[in-house]
Design a protein around this motif. Structure first.
Motif, mmCIF file in Angstrom:
data_model
loop_
_atom_site.group_PDB
_atom_site.id
_atom_site.type_symbol
_atom_site.label_atom_id
_atom_site.label_comp_id
_atom_site.label_asym_id
_atom_site.label_seq_id
_atom_site.Cartn_x
_atom_site.Cartn_y
_atom_site.Cartn_z
ATOM 1 N N SER A 1 0.830 -0.897 -0.350
ATOM 2 C CA SER A 1 0.175 0.018 0.409
ATOM 3 C C SER A 1 0.356 1.408 0.267
ATOM 4 O O SER A 1 0.664 2.280 -1.205
ATOM 5 N N GLU A 2 2.090 0.945 0.656
ATOM 6 C CA GLU A 2 3.031 2.345 1.030
ATOM 7 C C GLU A 2 3.713 2.706 0.170
ATOM 8 O O GLU A 2 4.151 4.035 -0.893
ATOM 9 N N THR A 3 3.660 1.240 -0.621
ATOM 10 C CA THR A 3 4.870 1.479 -2.595
ATOM 11 C C THR A 3 3.651 1.607 -3.159
ATOM 12 O O THR A 3 4.450 3.197 -3.898
ATOM 13 N N GLU B 1 10.278 1.412 -11.013
ATOM 14 C CA GLU B 1 10.834 1.174 -9.889
ATOM 15 C C GLU B 1 12.005 1.274 -8.934
ATOM 16 O O GLU B 1 12.199 0.254 -8.286
ATOM 17 N N GLU B 2 11.466 2.612 -8.706
ATOM 18 C CA GLU B 2 12.186 2.676 -8.037
ATOM 19 C C GLU B 2 11.581 2.060 -6.939
ATOM 20 O O GLU B 2 11.949 1.639 -5.053
ATOM 21 N N SER B 3 10.103 2.648 -6.437
ATOM 22 C CA SER B 3 9.380 2.153 -5.001
ATOM 23 C C SER B 3 9.180 0.892 -5.146
ATOM 24 O O SER B 3 8.975 0.631 -3.970
ATOM 25 N N PHE B 4 9.124 0.050 -6.247
ATOM 26 C CA PHE B 4 8.564 -1.381 -5.969
ATOM 27 C C PHE B 4 9.845 -2.240 -6.017
ATOM 28 O O PHE B 4 10.106 -3.544 -5.941
ATOM 29 N N CYS C 1 14.407 -4.179 -11.795
ATOM 30 C CA CYS C 1 13.370 -4.383 -10.050
ATOM 31 C C CYS C 1 13.605 -4.900 -9.462
ATOM 32 O O CYS C 1 14.198 -5.848 -8.141
ATOM 33 N N PHE C 2 12.857 -6.146 -9.790
ATOM 34 C CA PHE C 2 12.416 -7.918 -8.924
ATOM 35 C C PHE C 2 13.770 -8.693 -8.981
ATOM 36 O O PHE C 2 14.500 -8.867 -7.608
ATOM 37 N N THR C 3 14.900 -8.651 -9.760
ATOM 38 C CA THR C 3 16.347 -8.915 -10.295
ATOM 39 C C THR C 3 17.340 -8.978 -9.074
ATOM 40 O O THR C 3 17.743 -9.542 -8.388
ATOM 41 N N ALA D 1 4.321 5.255 -5.514
ATOM 42 C CA ALA D 1 4.839 4.864 -6.690
ATOM 43 C C ALA D 1 3.686 5.969 -7.869
ATOM 44 O O ALA D 1 4.041 7.307 -9.028
ATOM 45 N N SER D 2 2.534 6.223 -7.279
ATOM 46 C CA SER D 2 0.860 6.854 -8.236
ATOM 47 C C SER D 2 1.939 8.131 -7.221
ATOM 48 O O SER D 2 1.150 9.300 -8.806
ATOM 49 N N SER D 3 2.089 8.911 -6.073
ATOM 50 C CA SER D 3 2.159 10.438 -6.225
ATOM 51 C C SER D 3 3.565 10.538 -7.025
ATOM 52 O O SER D 3 3.227 12.289 -7.424
ATOM 53 N N SER D 4 4.712 9.597 -6.476
ATOM 54 C CA SER D 4 5.150 10.441 -7.659
ATOM 55 C C SER D 4 5.800 10.867 -9.253
ATOM 56 O O SER D 4 5.919 12.225 -9.357
#
Length: 534
Positions: A8-10, A296-299, A389-391, A14-17
């Motif tokens: 939720s925070e992430t 990418e940064e948030s997740f 990002c996941f890797t 991301a959306s706010s950014s």
């Protein structure tokens, strides 16, 4: 914090950014378009390619590895040791600034002082600005680790707008100042960026809100380097992970900025052609900066917190694995659709976009071809951002070290391909080389993700598959808009241009409707995960 809370925070981050960056970048976009009318292509090429490359290289090499290492794992850690480690970015940045500054002044071609004056001042100012920005690194990492949603975006946006306003004022009033203008603007940018973080933490630390959140730092002096009695000054586990990421970040920088290194050191393009290439590159990467980079940064933070590095999928909490797989599948679908839309519609609207943004200086010559190729590159950027990002968030130290060898081979191959494609296709060759490089990186990350989940029942890579009906709509939209460009754009008057835009809008609306009815899983993810308001 549970995985659902982290998600939720992430997503809020991301959306706010993305939304706030769009708001502020629209202003910046207009200011930059205005500046193009007063500055030569040669000046733009020198500032945006050579000097910005100096600044970005210093900053990236000095801090990227520290960021990735210090943002991994839980926020429950010995923050005194982490902050001590982060302060090492400043002396490291000074060393890189002195070394690279010497190269830029002594080994590279010096531009004609009649067309681009005060080159040495520019090199010193951009190197100094990198060191100034590194002074805010402990504040940035602390804010990111605790998901301070608006601070990063507002600080960066205010800095960028201040830089653009100062540039416009000085360019109009004192055009003879040359590189003094861009040097002052760059120093203002980094100074405001650091001051925003410092002022925020001065107000936040010790406040009731900080006490309520049990914030690990209570005083501003805690954010300075501190010696711990009878203890090691830094966390050696973080330090070793930082070293692994440092070796990787050096190679990643070569891949990310490879074309600029080729331009700078091999002189394959003159400063004017470099200027046109950079403008097109910045215009083409708008969506990457607005949407893909915040995601990418948030997740990365989300996956790093939810997953355990180096631990088999079966040995981790299955609820967390299920959530990570579901989020990864939805993210892949989301960025694939955004990237594919840009590729399809960008082809037919590149010339019009450049004509509106920079006039005939951009819309004639190689500009439209560059932007069309870049539309394809954006699609690859989108997919690579999420897969890497996941890797990077799930790899253990040994896997990161092994990946360094892959990056080394890619770096060498990319530079060679860039040089030869540029000799063959000019500036378009840089984008084609980037597409080749990004495709290889995507293939490596997809292989890693497949192996990561193969012992489980989850298949997040299905996010890269589209329904046949949606593929058909994309094909029809691409054909229709290309015919529209041939008959309506871009030398047949504003009415024809308006009709061309209307055709594209109708095709895009049809695409969105198709997405809404065929990609229900993604729609539900967006509705449930992303907040409606900032």
């Amino acid at each position: 914090m549970g995985s659902q809370d982290v998600l939720s925070e992430t997503t809020r981050l991301a959306s706010s950014s993305a939304l706030l960056q769009i708001l502020f970048r629209v202003i910046t976009f207009g200011l930059n378009a205005f500046t193009l009318r007063y500055v030569s292509k040669e000046m733009i090429g020198l500032v945006n390619v050579r000097l910005t490359l100096l600044y970005s290289t210093i900053v990236f090499l000095a801090r990227e590895a520290f960021r990735r290492a210090c943002l991994s794992g839980s926020t429950k850690r010995n923050w005194t040791k982490t902050i001590n480690l982060l302060w090492l970015t400043v002396p490291l940045g000074i060393c890189w600034s002195l070394f690279l500054g010497w190269i830029w002044l002594q080994l590279l071609e010096v531009p004609d002082p009649n067309s681009v004056p005060y080159y040495k001042i520019g090199v010193v100012a951009f190197g100094l600005s990198a060191v100034v920005e590194l002074l805010g690194e402990p504040f940035w990492v602390l804010a990111q680790a605790h998901l301070f949603i608006r601070l990063k975006v507002i600080a960066e946006s205010l800095s960028i707008i201040s830089k653009c306003i100062l540039t416009v004022i000085l360019v109009v009033l004192y055009p003879q100042w040359g590189l003094y203008i861009f040097s002052l603007a760059q120093l203002l940018y980094t100074s405001i960026l650091v001051l925003c973080y410092v002022m925020y933490f001065m107000k936040f630390l010790g406040s009731p809100e900080a006490t309520k959140k049990s914030f690990p730092v209570s005083r501003m002096t805690d954010l300075l380097p501190n010696l711990i009695e009878d203890q090691i000054v830094v966390d050696w586990k973080e330090a070793r992970l930082t070293w692994s990421f440092f070796k990787q970040s050096f190679l990643k920088q070569m891949l990310t900025e490879g074309e600029r290194y080729v331009m700078t050191f091999l002189n394959v393009l003159n400063f004017g052609d470099q200027g046109v290439y950079d403008i097109v590159n910045n215009l083409g990467s708008l969506v990457a900066r607005f949407i893909f980079l915040p995601i990418e940064e948030s997740f990365y933070i989300f996956f790093a917190k939810v997953l355990e590095r180096g631990t088999d999928v079966k040995l981790q909490k299955q609820d967390d694995i299920a959530m990570a797989a579901a989020v990864l599948e939805s993210l892949l679908k989301l960025v694939l659709l955004v990237g594919l839309s840009i590729t399809v519609f960008g082809y037919a609207y590149s010339q019009l976009a450049l004509d509106i943004y920079g006039g005939s200086m951009l819309s004639l010559g190689s500009g439209p071809s560059l932007l069309r190729c870049y539309s394809l590159y954006v699609l690859l950027l989108a997919v690579n951002g999420v897969t890497e990002c996941f890797t990077f968030a799930s790899m253990c130290k040994e896997e990161v070290d092994r990946f360094n060898f892959v990056m080394l081979a890619l770096s060498f191959t990319f530079l060679c391909v860039s040089y030869f494609l540029t000799q063959w296709q000019g500036s378009v060759g840089f984008i084609l080389a980037n597409c080749f490089n990004m495709s290889i990186r995507i293939a490596h990350s997809i292989r890693y993700i497949y192996n990561y989940f193969k012992e489980s029942s989850y298949r997040p890579l299905k996010g890269l598959l589209l329904s046949p009906s949606l593929i058909f709509v994309y094909i029809i939209s691409g054909v229709v808009t290309v015919f529209s460009e041939v008959f309506l754009c871009c030398d047949k008057g504003w009415l024809a241009k308006l009709i061309h835009v209307t055709v594209g809008a109708l095709c895009f609306a049809a695409t969105l409707i198709t997405v809404f009815f065929t990609e229900t899983k993604l729609i539900n993810f967006v509705r449930n995960a992303v907040p409606v308001t900032i």
